[in-house]
Design a protein around this motif. Sequence first.
Motif, short mmCIF file in Angstrom:
data_model
loop_
_atom_site.label_atom_id
_atom_site.label_comp_id
_atom_site.label_asym_id
_atom_site.label_seq_id
_atom_site.Cartn_x
_atom_site.Cartn_y
_atom_site.Cartn_z
N GLY A 190 -5.09 3.98 4.62
CA GLY A 190 -5.26 5.13 4.55
C GLY A 190 -6.26 5.49 3.15
O GLY A 190 -7.43 5.07 3.70
N ASP A 191 -5.98 6.05 2.09
CA ASP A 191 -6.95 6.20 1.00
C ASP A 191 -7.09 5.04 0.13
O ASP A 191 -8.12 5.13 -0.72
CB ASP A 191 -6.89 7.35 0.31
CG ASP A 191 -6.56 8.59 1.08
OD1 ASP A 191 -7.29 8.95 2.23
OD2 ASP A 191 -5.98 9.47 0.85
N GLU A 192 -6.20 4.20 0.50
CA GLU A 192 -6.47 2.96 -0.68
C GLU A 192 -7.32 1.69 -0.16
O GLU A 192 -7.16 1.37 0.93
CB GLU A 192 -4.95 2.33 -0.89
CG GLU A 192 -4.78 1.82 -2.14
CD GLU A 192 -3.06 1.59 -2.21
OE1 GLU A 192 -2.22 1.85 -1.35
OE2 GLU A 192 -2.69 1.16 -3.31
N TYR A 225 0.74 -1.29 -0.07
CA TYR A 225 -0.12 0.05 -0.01
C TYR A 225 0.79 1.15 0.09
O TYR A 225 2.09 1.13 0.73
CB TYR A 225 -0.94 0.00 1.04
CG TYR A 225 -1.88 -1.18 1.25
CD1 TYR A 225 -3.28 -0.91 0.44
CD2 TYR A 225 -1.63 -2.54 1.65
CE1 TYR A 225 -4.12 -2.01 0.33
CE2 TYR A 225 -2.58 -3.30 1.75
CZ TYR A 225 -3.89 -3.14 1.09
OH TYR A 225 -4.86 -4.14 0.91
N LEU A 226 0.41 2.27 -0.71
CA LEU A 226 0.96 3.49 -0.73
C LEU A 226 1.40 4.10 0.45
O LEU A 226 2.51 4.56 0.93
CB LEU A 226 0.07 4.49 -1.37
CG LEU A 226 0.82 5.80 -1.81
CD1 LEU A 226 2.15 5.66 -2.72
CD2 LEU A 226 -0.08 6.76 -2.68
N ASP A 227 0.35 3.87 1.74
CA ASP A 227 0.72 4.41 2.91
C ASP A 227 1.25 3.19 3.95
O ASP A 227 0.48 2.80 4.74
CB ASP A 227 -0.81 5.06 3.56
CG ASP A 227 -0.55 5.43 4.81
OD1 ASP A 227 0.46 5.68 5.52
OD2 ASP A 227 -1.68 6.00 5.48
N GLU A 228 2.39 3.14 3.77
CA GLU A 228 3.23 2.11 4.62
C GLU A 228 3.05 2.16 5.96
O GLU A 228 2.93 1.68 6.78
CB GLU A 228 4.63 1.86 4.03
CG GLU A 228 5.39 0.82 4.82
CD GLU A 228 4.72 -0.63 4.81
OE1 GLU A 228 3.82 -1.25 3.94
OE2 GLU A 228 5.43 -1.44 5.46
N ALA A 229 3.15 3.67 6.43
CA ALA A 229 3.11 3.96 7.69
C ALA A 229 1.54 3.72 8.44
O ALA A 229 1.57 3.22 9.40
CB ALA A 229 3.35 5.41 8.05
N GLY A 230 0.62 3.91 7.48
CA GLY A 230 -0.74 3.61 8.04
C GLY A 230 -1.02 2.19 8.13
O GLY A 230 -1.81 1.67 9.13
N ARG A 231 -0.11 1.44 7.14
CA ARG A 231 -0.25 -0.11 7.37
C ARG A 231 0.08 -0.60 8.73
O ARG A 231 -0.54 -1.30 9.33
CB ARG A 231 0.32 -0.88 6.02
CG ARG A 231 0.06 -2.41 6.06
CD ARG A 231 0.98 -3.01 5.01
NE ARG A 231 2.32 -3.00 5.40
CZ ARG A 231 2.95 -3.84 6.08
NH1 ARG A 231 2.24 -5.15 6.19
NH2 ARG A 231 4.13 -3.99 6.45
#
Length: 197
Positions: A81-83, A36-42
């Motif tokens: 995140g948004d993904e 995912y683009l938001d690795e910190a979010g993951r």
Amino acid sequence: MPLDLPFCVSVSIPAGVPERYDRHTIRRLADMPGAYLDEAGRAAMLARENAVVYDVYEFLRPARAGDLLSGVTVLHPGRVGDEFFMTKGHFHAELETAEVYYCLGGRGMMVLQTPEGDCRTLPFSAGQMMYVPPRWAHRSVNTDLEADLVFLFVYPANSGHDYQAIEGWGFAELVLANEGGDAVVVPNPRWNLGSDA
Ligand code: M6P
Ligand code: ZN
């Protein structure tokens, strides 16, 4: 199930879990580093709960040309995140092999891409069939935050899965939620950056 004998199995609509199957694979957030683009979010989500992103129920066959692998994937609702939640995505190791999907429930999209980088993202919802030509990598995305995206798949038993290129480069397009929560297809800002990493 016995190999080389015909079989018939109930697959409920729209839930999709077959009444019996040979293998159940569970993919969780922890199984998708960097996807995912938001690795910190993951990582933040993972710290709270290692959520199940999708389940795959397969009917196994010997890996021989002429035979077919089939099964059902249940891709759960959610976002990093948004993904929107999505499958890892793969090329077939035997690149010149195709795949057919039939959507039993939910709504989403499929992202498809050739090794040359031609990327197409198509809607894929209950009642629709998707044909994936030979050479096209494929990833499914659940754009409904309330319901599973459920689909049946069939592909040649000798296809194999090649995850490496997608883990390194990703796809050229992402499916994100806009401010209203609707799915939008956008260029992947990270695409190709990892190709020499
Ligand atoms: C589809 C099929 C399976 C695949 C599954 C999950 O149902 O293509 O072969 O395993 O999706 O996708 P992935 O392997 O990319 O995680
Ligand atoms: Zn495939």
